[in-house]
Every structure is written in C-alpha cells, then in structure tokens.
Design a protein around this motif. Structure first.
Motif, PDB file in Angstrom:
ATOM      1  N   ALA B 148       1.236  -1.141  -0.060  1.00 26.87           N
ATOM      2  CA  ALA B 148      -0.015  -0.440  -0.155  1.00 26.87           C
ATOM      3  C   ALA B 148       1.318   1.174  -0.270  1.00 26.87           C
ATOM      4  O   ALA B 148       0.233   2.384  -0.650  1.00 26.87           O
ATOM      5  CB  ALA B 148      -1.063   0.249   1.356  1.00 26.87           C
ATOM      6  N   GLY B 149       2.440   1.155  -0.214  1.00 28.06           N
ATOM      7  CA  GLY B 149       2.927   2.483   0.518  1.00 28.06           C
ATOM      8  C   GLY B 149       3.599   2.648  -0.677  1.00 28.06           C
ATOM      9  O   GLY B 149       4.299   3.738  -1.465  1.00 28.06           O
ATOM     10  N   LEU B 150       3.625   1.715  -2.143  1.00 25.37           N
ATOM     11  CA  LEU B 150       3.407   2.162  -3.458  1.00 25.37           C
ATOM     12  C   LEU B 150       2.763   3.048  -3.684  1.00 25.37           C
ATOM     13  O   LEU B 150       1.850   3.363  -3.504  1.00 25.37           O
ATOM     14  CB  LEU B 150       3.342   1.435  -4.420  1.00 25.37           C
ATOM     15  CG  LEU B 150       4.906  -0.004  -4.305  1.00 25.37           C
ATOM     16  CD1 LEU B 150       4.246  -1.706  -4.699  1.00 25.37           C
ATOM     17  CD2 LEU B 150       6.012   0.286  -4.280  1.00 25.37           C
ATOM     18  N   SER B 151       3.198   3.867  -5.254  1.00 24.67           N
ATOM     19  CA  SER B 151       1.887   5.264  -5.850  1.00 24.67           C
ATOM     20  C   SER B 151       0.655   3.793  -6.039  1.00 24.67           C
ATOM     21  O   SER B 151       1.291   3.413  -6.591  1.00 24.67           O
ATOM     22  CB  SER B 151       3.094   5.637  -6.692  1.00 24.67           C
ATOM     23  OG  SER B 151       2.956   5.001  -8.168  1.00 24.67           O
ATOM     24  N   GLY B 152      -0.347   5.365  -6.861  1.00 25.14           N
ATOM     25  CA  GLY B 152      -0.754   4.971  -7.643  1.00 25.14           C
ATOM     26  C   GLY B 152      -0.859   3.753  -8.331  1.00 25.14           C
ATOM     27  O   GLY B 152      -1.329   2.765  -9.175  1.00 25.14           O
ATOM     28  N   GLY B 153       0.221   4.296  -9.464  1.00 29.32           N
ATOM     29  CA  GLY B 153       0.493   3.801 -11.116  1.00 29.32           C
ATOM     30  C   GLY B 153       1.537   2.021 -10.764  1.00 29.32           C
ATOM     31  O   GLY B 153       1.057   0.871 -10.887  1.00 29.32           O
ATOM     32  N   GLN B 154       2.181   2.253  -9.597  1.00 28.13           N
ATOM     33  CA  GLN B 154       3.113   1.276  -9.125  1.00 28.13           C
ATOM     34  C   GLN B 154       2.421   0.265  -7.791  1.00 28.13           C
ATOM     35  O   GLN B 154       2.189  -1.289  -8.641  1.00 28.13           O
ATOM     36  CB  GLN B 154       3.985   1.484  -7.789  1.00 28.13           C
ATOM     37  CG  GLN B 154       5.312   2.372  -8.756  1.00 28.13           C
ATOM     38  CD  GLN B 154       6.064   2.839  -7.704  1.00 28.13           C
ATOM     39  OE1 GLN B 154       5.694   2.720  -6.301  1.00 28.13           O
ATOM     40  NE2 GLN B 154       7.444   2.928  -8.078  1.00 28.13           N
ATOM     41  N   GLN B 155       1.173   0.275  -7.391  1.00 27.43           N
ATOM     42  CA  GLN B 155       0.026  -0.303  -7.130  1.00 27.43           C
ATOM     43  C   GLN B 155      -0.366  -1.226  -8.182  1.00 27.43           C
ATOM     44  O   GLN B 155      -0.608  -2.427  -7.912  1.00 27.43           O
ATOM     45  CB  GLN B 155      -1.147   0.239  -6.410  1.00 27.43           C
ATOM     46  CG  GLN B 155      -0.463   1.013  -4.935  1.00 27.43           C
ATOM     47  CD  GLN B 155      -1.497   1.288  -3.990  1.00 27.43           C
ATOM     48  OE1 GLN B 155      -2.354   1.168  -3.779  1.00 27.43           O
ATOM     49  NE2 GLN B 155      -1.086   2.124  -2.520  1.00 27.43           N
ATOM     50  N   ALA B 179      -7.830   5.604 -12.652  1.00 23.89           N
ATOM     51  CA  ALA B 179      -7.431   5.933 -11.592  1.00 23.89           C
ATOM     52  C   ALA B 179      -5.666   7.276 -11.726  1.00 23.89           C
ATOM     53  O   ALA B 179      -5.132   6.703 -10.598  1.00 23.89           O
ATOM     54  CB  ALA B 179      -7.556   5.435 -10.180  1.00 23.89           C
ATOM     55  N   LEU B 180      -5.743   6.825 -12.773  1.00 19.48           N
ATOM     56  CA  LEU B 180      -4.311   6.878 -12.918  1.00 19.48           C
ATOM     57  C   LEU B 180      -3.559   8.203 -13.445  1.00 19.48           C
ATOM     58  O   LEU B 180      -4.667   8.234 -13.812  1.00 19.48           O
ATOM     59  CB  LEU B 180      -3.197   5.501 -13.338  1.00 19.48           C
ATOM     60  CG  LEU B 180      -4.204   4.251 -12.726  1.00 19.48           C
ATOM     61  CD1 LEU B 180      -2.822   3.252 -13.379  1.00 19.48           C
ATOM     62  CD2 LEU B 180      -2.847   4.304 -11.246  1.00 19.48           C
ATOM     63  N   ASP B 181      -1.992   8.538 -13.589  1.00 17.78           N
ATOM     64  CA  ASP B 181      -1.837  10.138 -14.258  1.00 17.78           C
ATOM     65  C   ASP B 181      -1.063   9.211 -15.272  1.00 17.78           C
ATOM     66  O   ASP B 181      -1.045   8.317 -16.088  1.00 17.78           O
ATOM     67  CB  ASP B 181      -0.943  10.706 -13.183  1.00 17.78           C
ATOM     68  CG  ASP B 181       0.067   9.550 -12.993  1.00 17.78           C
ATOM     69  OD1 ASP B 181       1.667   9.681 -13.378  1.00 17.78           O
ATOM     70  OD2 ASP B 181       0.764   8.880 -11.979  1.00 17.78           O
ATOM     71  N   PRO B 182      -1.410   9.931 -17.216  1.00 16.73           N
ATOM     72  CA  PRO B 182      -1.113   9.999 -17.914  1.00 16.73           C
ATOM     73  C   PRO B 182       0.063   8.781 -18.034  1.00 16.73           C
ATOM     74  O   PRO B 182       0.651   7.741 -18.587  1.00 16.73           O
ATOM     75  CB  PRO B 182      -0.296  11.561 -18.678  1.00 16.73           C
ATOM     76  CG  PRO B 182      -1.844  11.868 -17.441  1.00 16.73           C
ATOM     77  CD  PRO B 182      -1.192  11.782 -15.778  1.00 16.73           C
ATOM     78  N   ILE B 183       1.235   9.325 -17.147  1.00 20.08           N
ATOM     79  CA  ILE B 183       2.818   8.650 -16.774  1.00 20.08           C
ATOM     80  C   ILE B 183       2.494   7.519 -16.742  1.00 20.08           C
ATOM     81  O   ILE B 183       2.848   6.188 -17.588  1.00 20.08           O
ATOM     82  CB  ILE B 183       3.717   9.384 -16.228  1.00 20.08           C
ATOM     83  CG1 ILE B 183       3.891  10.844 -16.297  1.00 20.08           C
ATOM     84  CG2 ILE B 183       4.552   8.787 -16.631  1.00 20.08           C
ATOM     85  CD1 ILE B 183       4.833  11.306 -17.915  1.00 20.08           C
ATOM     86  N   SER B 184       1.305   6.873 -15.686  1.00 20.79           N
ATOM     87  CA  SER B 184       1.525   5.970 -15.114  1.00 20.79           C
ATOM     88  C   SER B 184       1.019   4.858 -16.158  1.00 20.79           C
ATOM     89  O   SER B 184       0.628   3.741 -16.118  1.00 20.79           O
ATOM     90  CB  SER B 184       0.725   5.488 -13.583  1.00 20.79           C
ATOM     91  OG  SER B 184       1.282   6.471 -12.811  1.00 20.79           O
ATOM     92  N   THR B 185      -0.134   5.978 -16.425  1.00 23.62           N
ATOM     93  CA  THR B 185      -0.912   5.004 -17.563  1.00 23.62           C
ATOM     94  C   THR B 185      -0.515   4.811 -19.132  1.00 23.62           C
ATOM     95  O   THR B 185      -0.867   3.514 -19.348  1.00 23.62           O
ATOM     96  CB  THR B 185      -2.737   6.224 -18.173  1.00 23.62           C
ATOM     97  OG1 THR B 185      -2.735   6.227 -16.688  1.00 23.62           O
ATOM     98  CG2 THR B 185      -3.378   5.521 -19.008  1.00 23.62           C
ATOM     99  N   LEU B 186       0.195   5.496 -19.627  1.00 25.50           N
ATOM    100  CA  LEU B 186       1.353   4.838 -20.276  1.00 25.50           C
ATOM    101  C   LEU B 186       2.369   3.252 -20.509  1.00 25.50           C
ATOM    102  O   LEU B 186       2.505   2.677 -20.585  1.00 25.50           O
ATOM    103  CB  LEU B 186       2.518   6.440 -21.326  1.00 25.50           C
ATOM    104  CG  LEU B 186       3.178   5.889 -22.086  1.00 25.50           C
ATOM    105  CD1 LEU B 186       2.274   5.833 -23.785  1.00 25.50           C
ATOM    106  CD2 LEU B 186       4.624   7.036 -21.988  1.00 25.50           C
ATOM    107  N   ALA B 187       2.299   3.477 -18.751  1.00 26.09           N
ATOM    108  CA  ALA B 187       3.572   2.413 -18.189  1.00 26.09           C
ATOM    109  C   ALA B 187       2.629   1.668 -18.736  1.00 26.09           C
ATOM    110  O   ALA B 187       2.798  -0.165 -19.223  1.00 26.09           O
ATOM    111  CB  ALA B 187       3.859   2.815 -16.650  1.00 26.09           C
ATOM    112  N   ILE B 188       1.142   1.325 -18.085  1.00 23.34           N
ATOM    113  CA  ILE B 188       0.515   0.553 -18.107  1.00 23.34           C
ATOM    114  C   ILE B 188      -0.276  -0.653 -19.832  1.00 23.34           C
ATOM    115  O   ILE B 188      -0.329  -1.446 -19.537  1.00 23.34           O
ATOM    116  CB  ILE B 188      -1.042   0.674 -17.362  1.00 23.34           C
ATOM    117  CG1 ILE B 188      -0.564   0.664 -16.312  1.00 23.34           C
ATOM    118  CG2 ILE B 188      -2.248  -0.829 -17.259  1.00 23.34           C
ATOM    119  CD1 ILE B 188      -1.496  -0.199 -14.862  1.00 23.34           C
ATOM    120  N   GLU B 189      -0.229   0.966 -20.299  1.00 24.53           N
ATOM    121  CA  GLU B 189      -0.515   0.794 -21.489  1.00 24.53           C
ATOM    122  C   GLU B 189       0.139   0.018 -22.267  1.00 24.53           C
ATOM    123  O   GLU B 189       0.246  -1.457 -23.053  1.00 24.53           O
ATOM    124  CB  GLU B 189      -1.189   2.423 -22.502  1.00 24.53           C
ATOM    125  CG  GLU B 189      -2.585   2.060 -21.984  1.00 24.53           C
ATOM    126  CD  GLU B 189      -2.436   3.873 -22.793  1.00 24.53           C
ATOM    127  OE1 GLU B 189      -1.670   4.508 -23.797  1.00 24.53           O
ATOM    128  OE2 GLU B 189      -3.554   4.220 -22.712  1.00 24.53           O
TER     129      GLU B 189
END
Lengths: 366, 259
Positions: B148-155, B179-189
C-alpha cells in the motif's frame, strides 16, 4: 472588562491591524492569542476573591461560576472586537471544552479515589495470599483466590464467547441473507440489553435442571458471563468486518481463491486490529460483573480453587461486594485494594489489545 | 496458454432487472479487445460475467453461454473458483492487500490458496511476475515493504503482477487506468501491448484514445434507451470502428456527438 481587551487587541501583532478603508476585505481584527487563557485566569482570580469575601468559597462553585463568566465575557468581547461568527465559534469552543472537563471529572475522581484508597493495602502480600483461615476482621489475608477466580472465569467466558461471537459476525457479514440474518441481528440486539442478573438467573435455572440444586461452580459463572459477552463480541466484530473494503474480497476472488479462504486470510487479517479491540471491550464489560457471579459461582469461597467445575469460586467483583457488606474498616481497605487490582487487570488487558492491534494493523508506510 | 472466449446470447440480470441484453461475441486469443461505451451501459457488468465475478453481487445471474475454448464456464458442474484461476482480473482502483508486503502480494494467489512454494520457486515467481508487469526495477530493493506504500500507478502494476502470477489464460481489466496519471497510464498501456503476446486481454475503458492505442478489436456498448438494458451495438477491428463505423450510434459516440 471589555475596555482593556480592546486596547490589547488593538496593539496585538498581526491580529488587531486597524482595518484600512480600502483593501481590508481579507483582514479582520482578532483577539490576541493569549487572550483566552489570560481571561480565564483573571476571571478565576476575580471570582475566587469574590467568593472568599462572601465566605462561600469551594472549588466546584469556583469552577462553575468562572466558566459561566468566561463564556459570557468571551462572547461579548469577541462580538465587539471581532465579529458575530467568531463570537459563536468562541462560545461553542468554550462549551465543548467545558463538557469535556465535566465528563472527565467523575472519571478522574473515581480513579483518584480508588488509587488512594487501594494503595493502602495493595502489596505483594495482599496479591499472593487468599482469605483461607482469615476471620473477616483479622489484619491479614489477600485477594489471590479472587484473582485466580476472575482470570479463570473470564478466561473460560472468553474461550466460549469469542469463537461463537466471531463466527456469528462472519455469518452475518459474509453469508447471511434474508429472514435468518434479520432474526439473528434482532436477537443479538435483544441479548445486548439483557440485565446481567437475568443472565445469572438463567444459568442458575439451567444448572438446577441439569445438575440438581445447590451446585455452584466457576463454569456456571463463565457461562453466565458469556451470555453477556457474546452479543457484544458479535456487534463489534460485525462492525469491523463491514469496514473491510469489498474490493479486497473481489481481488481475492479474482485470483481464484475460494470464499472461505478469502475470509480467513484476507478479511480477518485486515480487520484483526479492530476485532481485537472489540473483544477486549467485551471482556472489560464482563470482567467487572458481580450479580451473575454471586448467583452462579458463589460468594463465600475463601480458599484458592483452581477447578472451574467443582466448588465455589471467588472473583474480584464478588470479593469487593462481600467485603463491603462485612462493614469493618479492614474490609473496606480490602475492597478498595481489590477494586484497584481489578482496574489494573483491565488496563493490562487494554495494553495487550493495543499491542496486538499495533502489531497486526495494515501497514501503510513506505 | 491464451484462450479464446466465445459468448453467445448472454443476458445478465440483477434480480429481475435485465442489465445487459443478448450479447454474442468472440474474443480472440493473443489480442486486446476493448469495450467502450457510456457509463452504466453494462460493459463492466458484462466483463464481470466473463470470469463469474458478477455472482459475488447478491441476486446477479446470467442466461446464455460463455465458452472458454471448448468449455462452457456456466455449465452446471463448473466451479467458479476454477474459472477465476483461468481468467484473471484487474480492477478499476488498485487494490493490493494492505496486510501484505509487495512480495506477498505478488504470490498472494498461491499463498491464499495454501499452495506450498519453496523459497526459490517463490522468489522466481515474484521476479518473473514483477518483470512481466514492468515493476521489478522499481521495487526490487523493497520487496518486504507494504504494497500500500507504492504510488497509484505502481500499485496498479502490482495488481497486474499479482494477476499474472497465477498464470491465467485471459486477463480482464476493468478501467485499469482511470485512477492513474498519464505517465502511469502509459506504463500500463506499454505493459498491455507486451502482455498480449501471451494472454487474451479484455479491457474496459472510457478513454477512446486508449482503446485506439492498445486494442486490436473494439466493442461498443450502449443502452437501448433510458431504463432499458445495455446492448452490444457494434464490434470490429479497432481501425475500422474508429474510422468507418457501420452504425450511426457508434459514430456519434466516437466523434463526441453523443446524444
């Protein structure tokens, strides 16, 4: 009273800046920070002096009059110097603090009385000997047998109530549906309201039916206590289990984990801190019960009895009760010391509960 | 490993309420299928029927057939728990288990099922899954710390790692980036494009650019009308849906002229 206040506030840094005709929209005059405590002290001195002069001085009266005077003055001062909204804020703040102080008075007074009176007799000797062979007015004897009794009876009550209560709560939250769930919830509510003496009578009647008349023992007391304890455990565990987010259950299901394992390994660990606290509260509620124990576990045991299933068993609340009834000074001393012992045991329980919750609580740190 | 999903004539009910009506579609293995459509049109509901997660809601039931390769997952003697081991799911909000470390979160699927893993097997699985979810380099030095200590995208990537650690054939994603910011979204994509080499992926999204970027096939859902059940309007290759949709409704939706 108000005139000097206005002077101090006018000179206070930051707060009492004179509102300029232009651009002063966001600035407003406010009372200096030290005004509240200072006012309180001044009022206390004034009221105290007045009471002394009239010869009516006593502490409760001083507190009440000072407080009322404070509420009136601070409201007026604030309304004059600041504005109506802040005046209300200060008045309500004063009322809230006053209520808090009022609530603390009986608690602190009780603890103080018990500690002062209890310490007279509470020592290693008192904690480690029983009343066996001690006549009521002898300057000897202790509470060891009652500690053993209290721990064993409440322990057995906990062993009975925690599984039943916890599993009922799990049923209500995770499985229960429709009529049966409603009925259980209703009866748990009803059970919460059962007077403790009725729980005692219930067990007396039960024992009479099963074992015949005149059978008192620790187990009977434990069962009476668990009748009182189960609904409290159910209620608190239910609340805690409901707090576990559904997303966690779904996350677990989505990994192909069956429902029972999800409950056991995801839901319960997530709620364990709250559940522990709830169980401790339930234990604290029953550990001081007197009436059902007098009926079921007996009130005349003087010797150490390690057997829950045979013979009378003394417990701390019953010990206090029977000592007070004897009425000599030494009996009162014993009663106070036993009361202090009981409070210390409850505090130890809460301390353990805190440790447990801290140890198991979900960790959020980085 | 990846499997085909074949849905025919599926109706989804909540009690007496028909939420999704008569959906038939084929989801190809080793491809990304995106579900788009307005809120409340039943895409998420339909997605949850694909691994029998909707049954968790009291009163929910389905009619129709969902074939996973040649097994109907709604056949009477099919265990929903087994279905969910084959078809994993990632949710809208990242939901790592708060009581577990990053390491334990990844192997939660095995651990919660009381499966015995040797230390080396577990280490191996954790590294493989975290690498698979593009998270290994970021967390390899703090595997023992709470998830739970990770950022939203990491979680969210941790949740994906957790889902792929049970080695499913299909991965369902219910708005994984909302629920994620554009950078995390890119990572997930990026991760989705990589994962489709070995899994069948179905993703629900409100973001049409995202559907256009990551998916091979797009399905458009819409309500048949106010108070009426959701329906599958059109399904086809993503390129085609976004350039020359066959139905007027689809065109209105993707051009933003939704009425």
């Amino acid at each position: 009273m108000t005139t000097p206040t206005r002077q101090t506030s006018a000179g206070a840094p930051g707060g009492g800046a004179t509102p300029s005709p232009t651009g002063g929209l966001l600035l407003s005059r406010s009372l200096p920070r030290f005004f509240e405590p200072a006012l309180l002290l001044v009022l206390a001195a004034v009221v105290g002096g007045a009471l002394f002069l009239t010869g009516l001085f006593n502490v409760p009266l001083l507190a009440v009059v000072t407080l009322l005077a404070y509420m009136v003055t601070i409201t007026i001062a604030s309304a004059v110097v600041e504005n109506g909204r802040k005046a209300k804020d200060r008045l309500v703040t004063a009322v809230v603090y006053a209520c808090f102080a009022l609530a603390m008075v009986p608690l602190v007074s009780l603890l103080w009385t018990v500690i002062v009176n209890g310490l007279q007799r509470l020592d290693g000797y008192f904690l480690t000997v029983s009343m066996n062979g001690v006549t009521p007015s002898m300057d000897a004897g202790g509470v060891y047998h009652a500690i053993i009794g209290t721990l064993m009876i409440t322990g057995l009550a906990a062993v009975i109530s925690i599984p039943i209560g916890l599993m009922t709560a799990i049923y209500l939250v995770e499985y229960g549906r429709g009529r049966l769930k409603q009925a259980i919830t209703f009866f748990v509510d009803v059970m919460t309201g059962i007077p403790s003496i009725v729980a005692g009578l219930f067990v007396v009647a039960l024992w009479m039916m099963v074992f015949g008349p005149g059978k008192t023992n620790g187990a009977a007391g434990a069962i009476a206590l668990s009748v009182l304890m189960i609904p409290v455990v159910v209620r608190s565990c239910e609340e805690m289990l409901r707090l576990v987010p559904n997303e966690l259950r779904e996350a677990s299901y989505a990994l192909g984990v069956p429902k029972w394992l999800t409950i056991l390994k995801v839901v319960l660990p997530t709620a364990i801190a709250g559940i522990t606290t709830g169980i401790m509260l339930a234990l604290a509620r029953v550990i001081g019960e007197t009436a059902p124990l007098i009926l079921t576990a007996g009130s005349s045991a003087v010797a150490i009895n390690w057997n829950l299933f045979n013979g009378q068993m003394m417990s701390l609340p019953v010990f206090i009760y029977s000592q007070v009834r004897m009425g000599n000074a030494i009996n009162y001393e014993r009663a106070w010391a036993a009361a202090l012992t009981l409070i210390v045991i409850v505090m130890l329980l809460f301390f353990v509960a805190r440790l447990v919750s801290r140890f198991f609580a979900p960790k959020l740190g980085r | 490993m990846a499997k085909r999903i074949d849905v025919s004539g599926l109706h989804v009910y909540y009690g007496d309420f028909l939420a999704v009506e008569d959906v038939s579609m084929t989801i190809e293995p080793r491809s990304v299928t995106a579900f788009i459509g307005s809120s409340g049109c039943g895409k998420s509901t339909f997605l949850r029927t694909l691994n029998r997660m909707h049954e968790v809601t009291p009163g929910a039931r389905v009619q129709g057939k969902v074939m996973l390769d040649d097994q109907d997952i709604y056949a009477p003697d099919v265990d929903p728990v087994a279905v969910r081991r084959e078809i994993g799911m990632v949710f809208q909000r990242p939901n790592p288990f708060p009581t577990m470390s990053i390491y334990d979160n990844v192997i939660a699927g095995a651990k919660l099922n009381n499966k015995r893993l040797s230390k080396s097997e577990a280490d191996d699985l954790v590294e493989r899954s975290l690498r698979g979810a593009n998270l290994w380099d970021e967390v390899k030095d703090r595997l023992g710390k709470p998830g739970a200590g990770l950022s939203g995208g990491q979680q969210q990537r941790l949740c994906i790692a957790r889902a792929i650690a049970v080695e499913p054939a299909v991965l369902l994603m219910d708005e994984p980036c909302s629920a994620l910011d554009p950078i995390s979204t890119l990572a997930i994509e990026d991760l989705i494009s990589k994962l489709k080499e070995s899994y069948t992926i179905v993703i629900v999204t409100h973001n049409m650019q995202q559907a256009a970027r990551v998916s091979d096939v797009t399905a458009f859902f819409n309500l048949a009308g106010t108070g009426k059940p959701g329906k599958l309007i059109e399904m086809g290759e993503t390129n085609k849906i976004f350039t020359k949709p066959e139905k007027k409704e689809t065109e209105n939706y993707i051009t933003g002229r939704f009425g």
